[in-house]
Motif scaffolding. Structure first.
Motif, PDB file in Angstrom:
ATOM      1  N   ILE A 255       0.835  -1.203   0.000  1.00 27.73           N
ATOM      2  CA  ILE A 255       0.000   0.000   0.000  1.00 27.73           C
ATOM      3  C   ILE A 255       0.869   1.251   0.000  1.00 27.73           C
ATOM      4  O   ILE A 255       0.584   2.226  -0.705  1.00 27.73           O
TER       5      ILE A 255
ATOM      6  N   SER B  92      -6.530   1.720   1.052  1.00 32.28           N
ATOM      7  CA  SER B  92      -5.693   1.278   2.155  1.00 32.28           C
ATOM      8  C   SER B  92      -6.505   1.132   3.437  1.00 32.28           C
ATOM      9  O   SER B  92      -6.354   0.169   4.183  1.00 32.28           O
TER      10      SER B  92
ATOM     11  N   LEU C 109       1.888   1.746  -3.414  1.00 29.25           N
ATOM     12  CA  LEU C 109       0.780   2.267  -4.230  1.00 29.25           C
ATOM     13  C   LEU C 109       0.675   3.782  -4.080  1.00 29.25           C
ATOM     14  O   LEU C 109       0.475   4.507  -5.047  1.00 29.25           O
ATOM     15  N   LYS C 110       0.825   4.263  -2.836  1.00 27.78           N
ATOM     16  CA  LYS C 110       0.680   5.689  -2.578  1.00 27.78           C
ATOM     17  C   LYS C 110       1.756   6.490  -3.306  1.00 27.78           C
ATOM     18  O   LYS C 110       1.497   7.598  -3.772  1.00 27.78           O
TER      19      LYS C 110
ATOM     20  N   CYS D 274       1.130   5.978  -7.450  1.00 28.52           N
ATOM     21  CA  CYS D 274      -0.046   6.554  -8.104  1.00 28.52           C
ATOM     22  C   CYS D 274       0.212   8.000  -8.514  1.00 28.52           C
ATOM     23  O   CYS D 274      -0.195   8.415  -9.595  1.00 28.52           O
TER      24      CYS D 274
ATOM     25  N   VAL E 155      -6.301   5.926  -3.343  1.00 30.56           N
ATOM     26  CA  VAL E 155      -5.447   4.844  -2.840  1.00 30.56           C
ATOM     27  C   VAL E 155      -5.489   4.800  -1.308  1.00 30.56           C
ATOM     28  O   VAL E 155      -5.517   3.728  -0.705  1.00 30.56           O
ATOM     29  N   SER E 156      -5.549   5.969  -0.672  1.00 34.09           N
ATOM     30  CA  SER E 156      -5.642   5.993   0.787  1.00 34.09           C
ATOM     31  C   SER E 156      -6.933   5.334   1.263  1.00 34.09           C
ATOM     32  O   SER E 156      -6.944   4.622   2.266  1.00 34.09           O
TER      33      SER E 156
END
Ligand SMILES: Nc1ncnc2c1ncn2[C@@H]1O[C@H](COP(=O)(O)OP(=O)(O)OP(=O)(O)O)[C@@H](O)[C@H]1O
Ligand SMILES: [Mg+2]
Lengths: 266, 281
Positions: B198, B266, B201-202, B205, B262-263
């Motif tokens: 994750i 998560s 991902l942050k 992105c 994305v958050s």
């Protein structure tokens, strides 16, 4: 009070064939550390044996060799009638409880307890039933859906014990399971463990730093000394079962504690 | 008597809680809003007072008007950029995570491949972008590949670190059960690496959007519609400065929205068990 013959009879009834046989077992790590030096021990079926000794005397290493996590350098280890490597194939025979509960934080309590069964052929329903049975055994069946982080330290340890019991092991290895708990929780888990041991007909090997804990729980105490790690003596604990909290205040109890403490000093 | 009192206490408590929530909300939103307003006002009246021409620094109202006037043009460019960066991001996640899983399952593979992944990361994207454009043509393909390239490494390295950071005790436990390498991977290592994934991902992105815009700068319009990067290059040559600002702001809003999504993901995935997403109270 029981007489000595009655006691002997009782121990006789509980114990039978050898579950663990170690002969001339040593472990020398690649860096030259002699963790365990020439250990001989036979552990009979149904025994509850504690290993006490100072930090670094090789207690965990002995357990890791028994469970096959670490290979012994010399000697022979026989578990449940077969060499360690083959004994490993019947993986349900040996349960292991670590010092920290090592629960998977993303799984519920029930799913954590089901983990060992996921490597066996068993229907989903059966797995669930077995896990529920094990949870009931440690008194946590109401917490099946909780996540580990919602539990106290003592409850996490119970889950960990349930996970070790779920596959009905004949041999249960417990490496300082209650080390991180407060005294009150520790004592109640001790009584619970004894109750489970008496009802499940298994052999328990238990590591602790605490002499009182060792004497309270065990049929035998193996006293270990460091550098290099070896078993200095084995003390029989001839106190009757079932044991209640009162037994901690008896003369016999303190005599045995004194004996174990003396052997530790050598 | 006792009951009444406790009831009262509870009601009081609830009210206190509600107040606290409101207060917290104000506490976190009001200061940045005030700061924003002050900056906007200073910008608006400062440029007017100092008589800065709009082709150097347009006023906020100019930018706003440019946004409204050119809305359909801006929206087309933004959606092109969104599409490119989402596809690029998707590939960097899929290839980054699976690459990490493959490397984590074999020490030899990790040792032989990881150095090249680092090497790829150290080459500045603007230096290889023209090559990618030459190879894949100056269209969407090249831009997606550039967005992918820039987001790939953070995914790979974060996942790999997560997979290698699995608790020793859990690994011992699974080897006691004679679990196979892949069972250990699926049951323990991947879920335990989820917080690291994750985190990757942050980072990736927002990088994917930067990658797409850089790609558009270099690749130009290509076959289809130009994205925000292309719109920015065009606006700067035609001196449509307020529109240029609008494009820049749109690009950063895209980044923020991506990050927030994305958050949110998560929170959904980790909320129940991982410390980094637990409620702080
Ligand atoms: N992987 C290893 N490599 C090298 N030496 C090791 C390794 N594991 C353990 N040792 C050494 O072996 C000895 C015994 O370790 P072990 O963990 O069995 O002790 P212990 O009795 O369980 O101690 P504690 O009560 O602190 O848990 C120690 O001196 C330790 O430094
Ligand atoms: Mg130890």
């Amino acid at each position: 009070m029981m007489t000595t013959t009655e006691l002997e009879e009782m121990v006789e009834r509980k114990t039978g064939q050898h579950v663990v046989k170690m002969k001339g077992v040593s472990k020398i790590f690649p860096n030259g550390n002699v963790a365990v030096d020439n250990v001989d021990i036979d552990i009979a079926d149904g025994e509850f044996i504690s290993f006490v000794g100072p930090s670094g005397c090789g207690k965990s290493t002995i357990f890791k060799m028994i469970s096959g996590l670490v290979e012994n350098t010399t000697g022979e280890i026989e578990i449940l009638g077969s060499q360690v490597q083959t004994a490993q194939q019947k993986r349900t025979d040996v349960g292991f409880v670590f010092q920290d509960a090592t629960l998977l934080p993303w799984r519920s309590v029930l799913e954590n307890v089901m983990l060992p069964l996921e490597f066996q052929r068993m229907s989903k329903v059966e797995k669930r039933e077995e896990a529920e049975r094990a949870l009931k055994l440690v008194g946590l069946k109401d917490y099946a859906k909780s996540l580990p982080r919602q539990l106290s330290g003592g409850m996490k340890m119970r889950v960990s014990i349930a996970r070790a019991l779920v596959a009905k092991p004949k041999l249960l290895l417990m490496d300082e399971p209650f080390g991180a708990l407060d005294e009150i929780t520790r004592q109640s888990l001790q009584s619970e463990l004894l109750r489970i041991w008496e009802s499940q007909k298994m052999t328990v090997l238990f590591i602790t730093h605490n002499v009182f804990e060792a004497v309270y729980l065990s049929t035998k105490v193996a006293v270990m000394t460091p550098s290099p790690g070896k078993i200095a003596s084995t003390v029989n604990v001839s106190l009757p079962f079932p044991r209640d909290d009162e037994i901690r205040t008896t003369h016999q109890f303190s005599d045995i504690v004194a004996r174990v403490s003396r052997d530790l000093k050598f | 008597m006792g009951n009444v009192q406790t009831e009262k206490l509870e009601v009081n408590n609830e009210m206190a809680n509600r107040k606290k929530v409101n207060w917290k909300f104000l506490h976190s939103w009001v200061p940045p809003l005030i700061a924003f307003l002050i900056v906007m006002l200073a910008w608006q009246f400062g440029t007017a007072m100092l008589q800065i021409p709009p082709y150097i620094l347009p006023k906020p109202t100019d930018v706003f008007m440019a946004t409204v006037d050119n809305w359909s043009r801006l929206w087309d460019s933004a959606s092109t950029t969104i599409l490119e960066s989402v596809i690029g991001f998707f590939f960097s996640v899929v290839i980054g995570v699976s690459g990490a899983i493959i490397m984590a399952s074999s020490k030899i593979l990790e040792r032989s491949l990881y150095p090249y992944a680092i090497l790829l990361q150290t080459i500045p994207i603007v230096a290889i972008a023209p090559i990618i454009v030459i190879w894949f043509g100056s269209g969407m393909n090249a831009i997606v590949i550039i967005a992918f390239t820039i987001g790939f490494f953070p995914m790979l390295s974060n996942t790999l670190i997560g997979l290698n950071a699995t608790d020793r005790g859990m690994l011992d436990l699974l080897s006691l059960y004679q679990a196979s390498k892949w069972q250990i991977m699926w049951k323990i290592r991947i879920p335990a690496a989820l917080p690291y994934i994750i985190a990757g991902l942050k980072i990736s992105c927002t990088l994917a959007i930067i990658g797409a815009i850089v790609g558009e700068y270099i690749a130009g319009i290509g076959g289809g519609d130009g994205g925000l990067g292309y719109a920015i290059t065009v606006a700067s040559t035609t001196m449509e400065i307020p529109y240029l600002f609008a494009c820049g702001i749109a690009a950063s809003i895209l980044g923020i929205v991506f990050f927030l999504l994305v958050s949110l993901l998560s929170k959904v995935l980790l909320g129940s068990w991982h410390e980094s997403e637990m409620k702080k109270d």
